[in-house]
Design an enzyme around this catalytic site. Sequence first.
Site, PDB file in Angstrom:
ATOM      1  N   LEU A  98      39.062  39.302  40.334  1.00  0.00           N
ATOM      2  CA  LEU A  98      38.315  39.888  39.311  1.00  0.00           C
ATOM      3  C   LEU A  98      36.709  39.984  39.394  1.00  0.00           C
ATOM      4  O   LEU A  98      36.077  39.166  39.998  1.00  0.00           O
ATOM      5  CB  LEU A  98      38.603  39.323  37.915  1.00  0.00           C
ATOM      6  CG  LEU A  98      40.095  39.101  37.478  1.00  0.00           C
ATOM      7  CD1 LEU A  98      39.940  38.182  36.131  1.00  0.00           C
ATOM      8  CD2 LEU A  98      40.605  40.472  37.225  1.00  0.00           C
ATOM      9  N   ASP A  99      36.275  41.001  39.283  1.00  0.00           N
ATOM     10  CA  ASP A  99      34.797  41.463  39.345  1.00  0.00           C
ATOM     11  C   ASP A  99      33.990  40.154  38.558  1.00  0.00           C
ATOM     12  O   ASP A  99      34.615  39.650  37.630  1.00  0.00           O
ATOM     13  CB  ASP A  99      34.202  42.677  38.806  1.00  0.00           C
ATOM     14  CG  ASP A  99      35.078  43.876  39.589  1.00  0.00           C
ATOM     15  OD1 ASP A  99      35.310  43.464  40.602  1.00  0.00           O
ATOM     16  OD2 ASP A  99      34.738  44.979  39.006  1.00  0.00           O
ATOM     17  N   ARG A 100      32.950  40.120  39.371  1.00  0.00           N
ATOM     18  CA  ARG A 100      32.181  38.992  38.227  1.00  0.00           C
ATOM     19  C   ARG A 100      32.014  39.023  36.838  1.00  0.00           C
ATOM     20  O   ARG A 100      32.096  38.132  36.117  1.00  0.00           O
ATOM     21  CB  ARG A 100      30.514  38.845  38.909  1.00  0.00           C
ATOM     22  CG  ARG A 100      29.849  37.753  38.557  1.00  0.00           C
ATOM     23  CD  ARG A 100      28.283  38.030  38.540  1.00  0.00           C
ATOM     24  NE  ARG A 100      27.740  37.977  40.039  1.00  0.00           N
ATOM     25  CZ  ARG A 100      27.350  36.706  40.382  1.00  0.00           C
ATOM     26  NH1 ARG A 100      27.132  35.734  39.677  1.00  0.00           N
ATOM     27  NH2 ARG A 100      27.259  36.653  41.795  1.00  0.00           N
ATOM     28  N   THR A 125      34.130  40.829  35.041  1.00  0.00           N
ATOM     29  CA  THR A 125      35.351  40.946  34.124  1.00  0.00           C
ATOM     30  C   THR A 125      35.985  39.807  33.855  1.00  0.00           C
ATOM     31  O   THR A 125      36.069  38.692  34.800  1.00  0.00           O
ATOM     32  CB  THR A 125      36.213  41.692  35.113  1.00  0.00           C
ATOM     33  OG1 THR A 125      35.634  43.122  35.508  1.00  0.00           O
ATOM     34  CG2 THR A 125      37.562  41.959  34.322  1.00  0.00           C
TER      35      THR A 125
END
Length: 581
Positions: A422-424, A426
């Site tokens: 997951l993106d930082r 998100t």
Amino acid sequence: MEEFHSLSTFFDDRAAIAQQWIDHLSPISEPLSSPIETRGQYIYRGRCPETGALVSLPRTLMAEAIAHELMRQLSNTPSLTTEGKMFGVLIVKSQDGQIGVLRAFSGLLNGQNVVPGWVPPIPGREKIVVEEERTVQRLEVIQTQLLELAALPERKEYDDWNELFTQRWNNMTDRHRQRKQKRQHHRQSLQSQLDKQQLLLAAYEKTVSALDDESRMDGIERRTLKRERDAILVPLRQKIYDGDRQMRELKQERKQLSRSLQAQMHEVYRLTNFRGSSSTLSSLGSMGTLPTGTGDCCAPKLLHYAATHQLHPISMAEFWWGPPPPGGNKVHGQFYGACTERCQPIMGFLLSGLATEIRRRTSDRDSFDISILYEDEWLIAVDKPHGMLSVPGRHASTQDSVVSRLRLIPPENVYLKAVHRLDRDTSGILLMAKTAEAHADLNQQFQRRAIKKVYGAVLAGRLSSDHGLIDVPLSADFKHRPKQRVNVEGKPSQTVFRVLSRGEQTTRVEFIPLTGRTHQLRVHASAPEGLGIPILGDRLYGSGVDSDRLHLHASQLTVTHPIHHQPLGFHSPVPFFHDHC
């Protein structure tokens, strides 16, 4: 020390705020023993080159508040910031116990490297000031010559003539093609009449000869146009070639001059740390070449000044102020950590002498700060908070992550690997494998698209459509990393969306990604080819000023257990849905 600003002076007319920070900071008399426990917004980290210990300094909310005060002061004096650059503040404590602030800027401020009230540049540059001035002057001459060569009038003249001749050649080719087709048809008709004895041989030969003459005239016209074209374009092309050759030579000279000046600067720039050790940049760069400007960044200036003036650092913060740089990777008023190329490689030396970071294992899972949704001997699913990396980064400053924190708690997870990321920014469900067998099986499920994921999001605008499929291919935007972009030649990317509710200025949606491209949901939401409305709080693909976080959360994940082969479903409530719509 005019560079040392007491908090009451720094906050100027807001004395009450200054006193609040003084009261809060006054008890601090020793280096922070465990920056992790301070829950800093960011932690400057590095390994001491002498001991190998991990040393650190946090960026705390206190440092950010003081940085915001500096932003306010910069806003009141716009003449100081005609171009974008990094600024930094360092909270320090003097030997007599006074709390104060140091402030610094990267590079030059309005063409000056020494400005009253700001931390001065690192000593040493004055030793090569004559050579630097001579080199800079030559570099300016080279730049002027490059601009002149790039703007040679022959370039435009060549392009204009080439376009004209290309059009004339295309028109002539079309005309000749049509005439050739007519001649071929005419020859076939004559041959047919001759075969049927409807045409005398003499008449046939005369007509065919005329057609051959016409063909030869077309050839003459082509050769004439080619000679006319070459007579004009070849000399222009030669001048352009000579100009390009000169540009390559000038660029090579510029490169050599820059490298030579950089080597001299790195030899005379001498940094001091909190152990009292001093070293030149050339020595610190022994494991790799440090780029030009390494000693001119905010962090080295602040830390070197504090170390050489017996000031104990408490917290540091850096931010970008002004227009974005050419690469566009900095946002006005945004905080940033140590830059990867210049500051991070020397951060361990600069912080040497401060407290060693304590990285002991935690026995109490309640202090883990990340909710574990499911765990067995083969896999683990957690609810990742926003603002945290899924896996450790390449540099010391990006080691804090879900995976690295999991490895701090028993039982020891030696193999632990994330199956997806997951993106930082998100939040939500993150799945990890604890064995190679489980990792291989889960990877195959992702490749077969057998794992189903659902995301909750809030869009920064009202979406008219109720549901649909976004089918927009994506690829990396190499000029603006880490951004992705819409590209018809990119990888296929599909997302199903459904509107859950609408507010006055927002839309609550559900995303089901059918593919798993980097930043897929964020680009599909923001791109005109997608929904055309960015996700609320998206600093990369939207303004990011409308919220303190990215409103994107992985809320559901369905997977087949890699060993038991039974379906598993995980659910995490969307934490921000109750605030919207």
